[in-house]
Write an enzyme that holds these catalytic residues in place. Structure first.
Site, short mmCIF file in Angstrom:
data_model
loop_
_atom_site.label_atom_id
_atom_site.label_comp_id
_atom_site.label_asym_id
_atom_site.label_seq_id
_atom_site.Cartn_x
_atom_site.Cartn_y
_atom_site.Cartn_z
N ARG A 24 35.71 36.20 43.83
CA ARG A 24 36.73 35.44 43.11
C ARG A 24 37.97 35.34 43.97
O ARG A 24 38.55 36.36 44.36
CB ARG A 24 37.06 36.12 41.78
CG ARG A 24 38.21 35.47 41.03
CD ARG A 24 38.54 36.24 39.75
NE ARG A 24 39.71 35.69 39.10
CZ ARG A 24 40.88 36.32 38.97
NH1 ARG A 24 41.03 37.54 39.46
NH2 ARG A 24 41.89 35.75 38.36
N HIS A 54 47.08 31.16 40.70
CA HIS A 54 47.34 32.60 40.67
C HIS A 54 48.78 32.83 41.13
O HIS A 54 49.03 33.45 42.15
CB HIS A 54 46.34 33.33 41.56
CG HIS A 54 46.25 34.81 41.28
ND1 HIS A 54 45.05 35.46 41.05
CD2 HIS A 54 47.20 35.77 41.20
CE1 HIS A 54 45.27 36.74 40.86
NE2 HIS A 54 46.58 36.96 40.94
N GLU A 68 46.31 35.35 34.37
CA GLU A 68 47.30 36.16 33.67
C GLU A 68 48.51 35.37 33.18
O GLU A 68 49.64 35.54 33.66
CB GLU A 68 47.75 37.33 34.55
CG GLU A 68 46.61 38.26 34.92
CD GLU A 68 47.05 39.46 35.75
OE1 GLU A 68 46.32 40.46 35.74
OE2 GLU A 68 48.11 39.39 36.40
N ASN A 108 41.21 40.66 32.77
CA ASN A 108 41.75 41.63 33.73
C ASN A 108 42.18 42.87 32.96
O ASN A 108 43.02 42.78 32.05
CB ASN A 108 42.96 41.06 34.47
CG ASN A 108 42.60 39.94 35.42
OD1 ASN A 108 41.43 39.63 35.62
ND2 ASN A 108 43.61 39.31 36.01
N TYR A 121 43.22 47.13 33.44
CA TYR A 121 43.49 48.24 34.33
C TYR A 121 43.74 49.56 33.59
O TYR A 121 43.28 50.61 34.01
CB TYR A 121 44.71 47.93 35.20
CG TYR A 121 44.48 46.87 36.24
CD1 TYR A 121 44.04 47.19 37.51
CD2 TYR A 121 44.69 45.52 35.94
CE1 TYR A 121 43.81 46.21 38.48
CE2 TYR A 121 44.46 44.53 36.89
CZ TYR A 121 44.02 44.89 38.15
OH TYR A 121 43.79 43.92 39.09
N GLU A 157 39.21 41.20 36.96
CA GLU A 157 39.95 42.19 37.74
C GLU A 157 39.84 43.55 37.06
O GLU A 157 39.94 43.64 35.83
CB GLU A 157 41.43 41.83 37.88
CG GLU A 157 41.73 40.67 38.80
CD GLU A 157 43.24 40.43 38.92
OE1 GLU A 157 44.02 41.40 38.75
OE2 GLU A 157 43.62 39.28 39.19
#
Length: 499
Positions: free
Chosen positions: A97, A142, A187, A329, A331, A399
């Site tokens: 990606r 992005h 995002e 995404n 984390y 992500e």
């Protein structure tokens, strides 16, 4: 802060109860790695590339970036993309990606000037990936907006919808014969909230409580317009899929009180539902909690209308259902609670949300950044939350990664991936979540925005002091390669949870 530890241990242990954990990946599950144009490419003012809003920020306000670093060269992927492809091939990834730099192919942000060198660069990258049996997954935007469009107001200008449609049409026309997975924006939350920061691009439009809502409104329209364009002109011939990538931390209530439970859900609605609800829900439009709270605060502030714009029924229907998959995404996890006493701050999104108290547990490990905590159970929970609220949508994890100082013997990154992927498998097998793949952030060390090069996410080490920018495999890349080869988790790295 350890008061929440019993609750968190209970949540973590829940994954290990019952039948033995399934550590094998289902057939068709895709493994990949991610990057972004601005963070790796360099060549910021060569080969016809135009200036971006992040170039303008970094060069005019170097104090905003750790150690006054720039992305002028970054990992030099513009010249060394073949080494990136070689690294992805070495690990065995199914897909890579990456994002396309809008100012690299449209230096003015519009169709008046098309940069052939930029067009050729991405053609070469796509062809190199396909030659190595790696599927390109392309992000259209992005964060790096052509400065010429930023000068017109950027995402706050409704004209951005038309500019983005022209950009999307060029991408589909040029690359759609080979690219079959697209995400429009990466995002949106970070993009929109960044407009209220003096040290995120564009830096000169600080307008909390107004700007982020206007930008998101236009961004959602732009996304839907690009999706409907693909439906109308390209899908039948090209057969690809178009989605959007949303960031989502998991939210744990600090206590089981009704107030804290509601606070955690409200946090998720303001940070994920803000853009997911208009696209993925059956009813469309912004979440009701957002509409109600922003309207109430706006009235109390003496405004005649809500600071959260209204779509109207035509746009609600146009945006609703504009997806083929949900890019996620993820984390880390946060702990949410209502403040002990009601507080009212200046006009801001935080005030609209209720000035919620956001914490993390001291027991959760962290690497180069204290806010990126290791909390594997959060992955399973956010996947389940998205699936339950949005009709069992197909989810591509676009992500997921761990930051450290760049060491080659990166045992914590290995532990992170193995246990976060274990949580993904729990979501698939125990919760029936449709997860179609996982992308590691990131393939190589790169420029991490305001953090510069002070934190490293790569499976491959890049020495940014070496003009040649060599890619050196870290230990985690070898473990990840073994997971792909064996299509199962290496159990020696799994956390032991006592029942």
């Amino acid at each position: 802060m350890h008061a929440t530890a019993p609750l968190l241990l209970l949540l973590a242990a829940a994954c290990s109860l019952g039948a033995p954990r399934n550590t094998s990946f289902p057939q068709g599950f895709l493994f990949g790695a991610s990057s972004a144009a601005y963070q790796v490419e360099g060549a910021w003012n060569t080969s016809g590339r135009g200036e971006s809003n992040w170039d303008r920020l970094i060069h005019r306000h170097p104090e905003c970036i750790s150690n006054e670093a720039t992305a002028d060269v970054a990992a030099d992927s513009y010249h060394k993309y073949q080494e990136d492809v070689r690294a992805a091939k070495e690990v065995g990834f199914d897909f890579y990606r990456f994002s396309i730099s809008w100012p690299r192919i449209m230096p003015q942000g519009n169709l008046s000037l098309i940069n052939q060198d930029g067009i050729d660069y991405y053609n070469n990258l796509i062809n190199a990936l396909l030659a190595n049996n790696i599927q390109p997954v392309v992000t259209m935007f992005h964060w790096d907006l052509p400065q010429s469009l930023q000068d017109l107001g950027g995402l706050m200008n409704p004209a951005i919808v038309d500019y983005f449609e022209d950009y999307a049409r060029l991408l589909y026309t040029t690359y759609g014969d080979r690219v079959k997975l697209w995400t429009t924006f990466n995002e949106p939350y970070e993009i929109s909230v960044g407009l209220t920061s003096a040290c995120e691009a564009p830096a000169d439009l600080v307008s909390p409580g107004f700007g982020e809502y206007l930008a998101m409104h236009n961004l959602l329209k732009a996304h839907a317009t690009a999706y409907r364009l693909y439906d109308r002109e390209f899908r039948r011939r090209q057969g690809g899929k178009v989605g959007i990538t949303l960031s989502a931390a998991w939210a744990v209530p600090k206590s089981q009180s009704a107030a804290d439970l509601e606070a955690a859900e409200r946090y998720l609605q303001f940070t994920v539902g803000w853009f997911a609800h208009p696209i993925f829900s059956q009813e469309g439009d912004y979440p009701s909690v957002m509409k109600e709270r922003v309207a109430r605060n706006s009235k109390a502030e003496g405004l005649r209308r809500s600071r959260l714009p209204e779509f109207g029924p035509e746009w609600v229907d146009y945006i609703k259902g504009s997806y083929d998959f949900f890019g996620l995404n993820h984390y880390t996890t946060k702990i949410l609670s209502e403040p002990a006493t009601a507080t009212v701050s200046q006009i801001s999104m935080a005030n609209d949300m209720g000035n919620l108290v956001t914490e993390q547990d001291d027991a959760w490990p962290y690497g180069a950044a204290t806010y990126f905590r290791y909390v594997p159970f959060g992955m399973r929970n956010i996947l389940k939350w998205v699936s339950e609220r949005y009709n069992g949508v197909d989810i591509l994890i676009t992500e997921n990664g761990w930051c450290d100082s760049g060491e080659l013997n990166d045992t914590m990154r290995t532990r992170f991936y193995v246990n976060y992927l274990a949580a993904v498998l729990d979501a698939i097998y125990l919760d029936n979540v449709q997860v179609i793949g996982h992308a590691a952030w990131s393939l190589i060390d790169n420029f991490e925005w305001a953090s510069g090069y002070s934190m490293k996410f790569g499976l491959y080490y890049v020495d940014f002091n070496d003009p040649d920018r060599p890619r050196v495999p870290k230990d985690s890349s070898k473990v990840y390669a073994s997971m792909i080869k064996n299509r199962s988790l290496p159990e020696e790295y799994l956390d032991k949870v006592e029942e």
